[in-house]
Write a protein that holds these residues in place. Sequence first.
Motif, short mmCIF file in Angstrom:
data_model
loop_
_atom_site.label_atom_id
_atom_site.label_comp_id
_atom_site.label_asym_id
_atom_site.label_seq_id
_atom_site.Cartn_x
_atom_site.Cartn_y
_atom_site.Cartn_z
N ASP A 5 -14.90 63.85 50.17
CA ASP A 5 -13.53 64.13 50.56
C ASP A 5 -12.44 64.03 49.39
O ASP A 5 -11.45 64.76 49.17
CB ASP A 5 -12.99 63.05 51.64
CG ASP A 5 -13.72 63.20 52.88
OD1 ASP A 5 -14.17 64.44 53.03
OD2 ASP A 5 -13.90 62.44 53.73
N ASP A 6 -12.88 63.42 48.22
CA ASP A 6 -12.20 63.09 47.20
C ASP A 6 -12.08 64.38 46.30
O ASP A 6 -11.01 64.89 45.80
CB ASP A 6 -12.77 62.14 46.17
CG ASP A 6 -12.49 60.66 47.01
OD1 ASP A 6 -11.64 60.55 47.76
OD2 ASP A 6 -13.19 59.67 46.22
N VAL A 7 -13.28 64.98 46.33
CA VAL A 7 -13.28 66.42 45.64
C VAL A 7 -12.46 67.40 46.15
O VAL A 7 -11.59 68.17 45.67
CB VAL A 7 -14.63 66.84 45.20
CG1 VAL A 7 -14.68 68.23 44.71
CG2 VAL A 7 -15.38 65.95 44.34
N LYS A 8 -12.49 67.38 47.65
CA LYS A 8 -11.88 68.31 48.32
C LYS A 8 -10.41 68.29 48.21
O LYS A 8 -9.61 69.15 48.00
CB LYS A 8 -12.28 68.20 49.77
CG LYS A 8 -13.47 69.08 50.29
CD LYS A 8 -13.73 68.85 51.95
CE LYS A 8 -14.96 68.96 52.13
NZ LYS A 8 -15.40 68.65 53.45
N GLN A 9 -9.94 66.89 48.24
CA GLN A 9 -8.58 66.54 48.11
C GLN A 9 -7.98 67.17 46.73
O GLN A 9 -7.00 67.61 46.56
CB GLN A 9 -8.46 64.79 48.18
CG GLN A 9 -6.90 64.47 48.20
CD GLN A 9 -6.15 64.97 49.24
OE1 GLN A 9 -6.46 65.21 50.23
NE2 GLN A 9 -4.74 65.26 49.06
N ASP A 10 -8.91 66.71 45.76
CA ASP A 10 -8.33 67.05 44.25
C ASP A 10 -8.32 68.56 44.23
O ASP A 10 -7.36 69.17 43.59
CB ASP A 10 -9.65 66.78 43.32
CG ASP A 10 -9.72 65.45 42.96
OD1 ASP A 10 -8.69 64.50 43.56
OD2 ASP A 10 -10.50 64.84 42.29
N ILE A 11 -9.13 69.56 44.91
CA ILE A 11 -8.97 70.79 44.88
C ILE A 11 -7.79 71.26 45.63
O ILE A 11 -6.86 72.05 45.03
CB ILE A 11 -10.20 71.63 45.23
CG1 ILE A 11 -11.41 71.29 44.59
CG2 ILE A 11 -10.04 73.09 45.50
CD1 ILE A 11 -12.75 71.70 45.12
N GLN A 12 -7.54 70.88 46.87
CA GLN A 12 -6.45 71.18 47.44
C GLN A 12 -5.11 70.94 46.97
O GLN A 12 -4.00 71.39 46.85
CB GLN A 12 -6.52 70.40 48.84
CG GLN A 12 -7.87 71.17 49.84
CD GLN A 12 -7.97 70.38 51.09
OE1 GLN A 12 -7.43 69.01 51.05
NE2 GLN A 12 -8.91 70.92 51.94
N GLN A 13 -4.93 69.43 46.58
CA GLN A 13 -3.90 69.25 45.69
C GLN A 13 -3.31 70.00 44.43
O GLN A 13 -2.18 70.33 44.16
CB GLN A 13 -3.92 67.66 45.30
CG GLN A 13 -2.78 67.04 44.82
CD GLN A 13 -1.55 67.07 45.98
OE1 GLN A 13 -1.62 66.70 47.17
NE2 GLN A 13 -0.29 67.45 45.61
N ALA A 14 -4.44 70.07 43.93
CA ALA A 14 -4.14 71.14 42.43
C ALA A 14 -3.57 72.33 42.84
O ALA A 14 -2.90 72.73 42.18
CB ALA A 14 -5.60 71.09 41.67
N TYR A 15 -4.17 72.87 43.85
CA TYR A 15 -3.57 74.26 44.26
C TYR A 15 -2.07 74.06 44.55
O TYR A 15 -1.29 75.06 44.28
CB TYR A 15 -4.56 74.77 45.47
CG TYR A 15 -4.38 76.38 45.59
CD1 TYR A 15 -4.03 77.16 44.76
CD2 TYR A 15 -4.30 76.74 47.17
CE1 TYR A 15 -4.13 78.70 44.84
CE2 TYR A 15 -4.23 78.28 47.36
CZ TYR A 15 -3.84 79.11 46.43
OH TYR A 15 -3.68 80.34 46.67
N ARG A 16 -1.97 73.36 45.58
CA ARG A 16 -0.55 73.02 45.90
C ARG A 16 0.46 72.82 44.96
O ARG A 16 1.40 73.48 44.84
CB ARG A 16 -0.41 71.80 47.14
CG ARG A 16 -0.94 72.06 48.37
CD ARG A 16 -0.54 70.94 49.30
NE ARG A 16 -1.20 69.71 49.14
CZ ARG A 16 -2.24 69.32 49.68
NH1 ARG A 16 -2.83 70.16 50.54
NH2 ARG A 16 -2.63 68.17 49.39
N ASP A 17 0.13 71.93 43.97
CA ASP A 17 0.69 71.54 42.47
C ASP A 17 0.94 73.00 41.87
O ASP A 17 2.27 73.30 41.40
CB ASP A 17 0.01 70.73 41.73
CG ASP A 17 0.07 69.13 42.53
OD1 ASP A 17 0.77 69.20 43.38
OD2 ASP A 17 -0.69 68.53 42.21
#
Length: 725
Positions: A5-17
């Motif tokens: 979940d942490d890696v998924k969160q990092d990917i999704q957040q990076a894309y949004r940012d």
Amino acid sequence: MALTDDVKQDIQQAYRDVLAGKGVRARYGQRLMIAEIARYMGEITENDGQRTSPASACVVEAGTGTGKTLAYLISAIPVAKALGKTLVISTATVALQDQIVLKDLPDLRKHSKLKFNWTLAKGRGRYLCMSRLEARLHDEGRGDSDTMPLFLLDNPVGDEASSRATFEKMLGTYGSREWDGDRDHWPEQIPDDIWRQVTTDHRQCTNRHCAYFDSCAFFEARKDLDDADIVVANHDLVLADLALGGGAILPEPENALFIFDEAHHLPDKALNHFAASVPLNSTRQWLKQLSQALVKMQPWLPGGSQATKAVEKISLAGRDLDIALAKVYEEVEHNTGWDFNEERRSAQWRYPEGELPDSLAELAGETRIVTAGLCRNLGALVEELQSAFDERKDPELDRDTADSWYPVIGAFHSRAEEQLRLWEAWSEGTVAAKPDQDESAQPVPRRGPPAARWSVRQRWEHAEDITLFSSPVLADNLLYSRLWSRVYGAVLTSATLTALGRFDRLRSRAGLPEASRYMVVPSSFKYNEMATVEVPAIEVMPTDDGFGDALIKRLPDLWAGEKATLVLFTSRRQMQQVRDALAPEYPGLILTQDDMAKNEVLRTHCSRVDEGKASVLFGVASFAEGIDLPGKYLHHVVITRLPFSVPDDPIEASLAEWVTHRGGNPFMEITVPDASVKLVQAVGRLLRTEEDTGRVTILDRRIVARRYGQLLLDALPPFRRLIEH
């Protein structure tokens, strides 16, 4: 490690940012690509660090406008960091390499919270060798080549005073740290003949034994490699590293996640890398240079030493090899059905099925044995010279002699090894591995076609030579055994990976593992609203004699009223014929890709358009791919003929022969799919952004008159079609 979940969160957040930071909206195709790559990488292992799934690759075709660089960076960086693997990004062109290093990675770090660093990996030959620079200045200053044998490596060409001034400037700027020793960072273009004199390769470099090791440009750059999260390289460097066993320059394949951008180039690059050639007369000249070097070296060696004995053996082997080469030359010259093309003053002969005539095969076998002996003895001399650097031993040679002669003998050794590759390939049923290849890295059993073998005879004003060639016909075994079976994970991406809508051709050419996954990312372009593909009525076929004249007559009508047109030819000669006929009638309009350097041609074209003038670009294959002319800079692409391979290419001919023997149809299995890829690439020059519009005109009526034409048309983007009957 299924994705946490942490890696998924990092990917999704990076894309949004990144989207918010750059003020752009999410793209459907880009989101699909991010998810596919992240999922693939997450399924490689169940326990961190070890690959537990079968060897596989993730293959993603993503057209222009997808934003594929950002997609693979955002998906791969968090996964690679979580796994503790280095991310290696490999490109086919310097332009894309520069874009990733100078624009895409800084952009991502600026707009996201991802923490990562990167470095650009280059081969040793891109860096200054201080030892050679100093020797070159010393040599020129003294004019005494008896004590400084580096003159043997590369005879200086041209103006000695100006090259000396360049060398002194290099020394000054490198010493003051204004320049880092990277050829690409020097303010002007450095001519090849100048640069060769001050760089080195792994066979000539003394590594830690060099007096300049602590200030070496190459090893300084290598330090960044060990600490980098991301290494940006190119396909040639990756293949060179694999040929050395992997992990020699880049991280070991087992500890890396590879992303191959412009991946459609990888199979051809691999073929080039593992091909071999020997020019017979030039090699005999080279043996004379070797003999001269040994004579000059002799006085510096103690009598009765191992080095002296090695020199004697090398002299004998060199004489034996010269005799063997003379016999091969005579055999090939007199017993080959040469058909000279007087215009090019050259002739080519391919050996069907790679089978050599018995007499030639016997001579090749003898030459292999002699060349192997020369290699072995040169290697022994290299070891003797190397031992002089080790202060713990009691070497027979003094350090100064070793410093002077090690690069020279290393260069001869390297050249002899290259020649041995050809003779091994001509003596055996399979293409031989490099002599220094790790024996444990056994290739998978051959199941493909035999190697292609051919000869080329060339005539000049006062000389003639015959060059022998060998090449694998498919890169599948090479890439599978050295790369796919070893690498932790690999992603291949490009705008054109399918042929006729399928991945089969890439799968067979690149030897991709069975468990690989494939995806075509849907384009965001509304093709049928943005462009048309037009096939006008034209009586002459490209195979007819009058086709060039028909082009001369037709082209002015096609570019009339257009501001920016690209006309693509499959033959340089035809391009020049048409240019010579039309340029006088249309002064200041036509630019050909041969007029100046590629970037300069494109800059001139764009500046003409900016000034409100019309501009017509003429180009061949390299302009059908990889040039970016968005918006007003290109509105019309004219394809003069379908891009079928030249029938006299010996590798293509060998592959076709093999397919035929297996009961296949090489035209439909190879020629048409390959032409489809090239045609899609050529058409891809037209639309570069979602705002672009324009038209493609195909002047080759075979696309509507032949059965295979429909396959080629259907593989193009879904433009509106305007076909005249």
